[in-house]
Design an enzyme around this catalytic site. Structure first.
Site, PDB file in Angstrom:
ATOM      1  CE  LYS A 118     -13.901  91.343  51.132  1.00 22.27           C
ATOM      2  NZ  LYS A 118     -12.420  92.080  51.636  1.00 22.27           N
ATOM      3  CE  LYS A 200     -11.252  84.240  43.544  1.00 20.78           C
ATOM      4  NZ  LYS A 200     -10.694  85.037  43.236  1.00 20.78           N
ATOM      5  CE  LYS A 203      -7.358  85.550  53.513  1.00 17.91           C
ATOM      6  NZ  LYS A 203      -7.936  86.022  52.099  1.00 17.91           N
TER       7      LYS A 203
END
Length: 336
Positions: A118, A200, A203
């Protein structure tokens, strides 16, 4: 002689309302949650405190926090049998997180792979919350003294840290926290992106992500564009290494129909990808249709959803505050 009923084991899990729920969330986790209610005492929450490590649009976060609850219920999580709540409605999460911060080592947090990921993704907002959020996750878990925490392989590191923190605290103050076990379901399907079958479903790549509230037309369009393979045989065959796109579609089809990979291969023998992709899309559409319709109905009944949240917060707070009081007493906070 009467048989004594054993208390149910407790299970807890949460998903951030940082975006709408998608097929990967559903097939990988939520679809199985509803089946556990007879075996476990289940606590499921919307992890809204975790979302603000990344900047959120406030009105949109509020909408998603309500919509996610509606989708949970539409997916079969009965609020009369499961404790459903919003993380920020239970202040004990943040209160325990601060105490646990003081029992977590800097080196432990700096080794967290998700912080590294992140930090690379949000270089203009590497805040303290992004660094310490695994401690908040530990507080989320330990407050409820659960036996099991359902996690994917990518979250296993956080449960291991939680166990380390709990054991460190217990070694100083005695038996305060139950040491939870990671529960990695064998039946949960790992779903990959339709346009990125090597990663994966996420969104953050909406074209390759099927959301639970997508319209049938949107779902058909996304499956039509799904990546298959560039090989010349163009047959429907499960091979994760050489045919990741087709294998991902087969996993989706298998999970929703109950058919084995061998049966799917036989069903589409000689038909190719042109017939297979829309067939998978149609199965997804029909499976998600009642979920979408029920979620849309529930979203029109805000009073009901608020009532579920209020009841859930009360039930969760009762358990969480018992743990928090014990922790406060152990560390020496003066209580009145």
């Amino acid at each position: 002689m009467e048989e004594t009923l054993q208390p149910k084991k407790r299970m807890l899990s949460g998903i951030q309302p940082s975006g709408d729920l998608h097929l990967g969330n559903y097939l990988g986790a939520i679809k199985n949650w509803a089946d556990r209610v007879n075996e476990y005492e289940c606590y499921y929450f919307m992890a809204d405190l975790h979302t603000i490590t990344v900047r959120q649009e406030p009105a949109e976060l509020r909408r998603r926090s309500l919509s996610q609850l509606a989708q949970y219920i539409a997916c079969g999580l009965d609020p009369e049998k499961n404790v459903l709540f919003l993380q920020s409605h239970v202040p004990a999460h943040a209160q325990l997180a601060w105490v646990l911060d003081c029992y977590t080592m800097f080196g432990e947090l700096s080794r967290m792979t998700q912080f590294k990921d992140k930090s690379a993704k949000y270089k203009d907002n590497i805040n303290a919350g992004l660094f310490t959020y695994p401690v908040l996750m530990a507080a989320d878990i330990l407050l409820y003294q659960p036996d099991y925490v359902p996690v994917g392989e990518d979250q296993k590191q956080h449960v291991e840290l939680t166990r380390d923190i709990a054991q460190r605290f217990n070694s100083i103050y005695g038996d305060v926290f139950k040491i939870p076990e990671p529960f990695i379901p064998k039946t949960g399907a790992r779903i990959y992106g339709l346009t990125t079958p090597e990663a994966k479903m996420s969104k953050s790549i909406p074209d390759g992500c099927v959301f639970l509230l997508d319209s049938p037309d949107d779902i058909r369009r996304k499956f039509k564009k799904a990546v298959t393979d560039s090989d010349t045989e163009r047959c429907v065959r499960f091979d994760k290494v050489n045919k990741p796109g087709v294998s991902n579609l087969m996993s989706i089809y298998s999970t929703l129909t109950g058919k084995t990979f061998e049966q799917i291969e036989q069903e589409f023998e000689g038909k190719g990808y042109g017939a297979f992709k829309p067939a998978v899309g149609d199965v997804v559409i029909e499976h998600l249709r009642p979920i979408r319709e029920e979620a849309e109905r529930l979203m029109k009944d805000k009073a009901y959803l608020n009532d579920v949240y209020l009841k859930g917060a009360q039930q969760a707070s009762y358990v969480a505050n018992k743990t928090l009081r014990k922790v406060y007493k152990k560390v020496g906070f003066y209580q009145i």
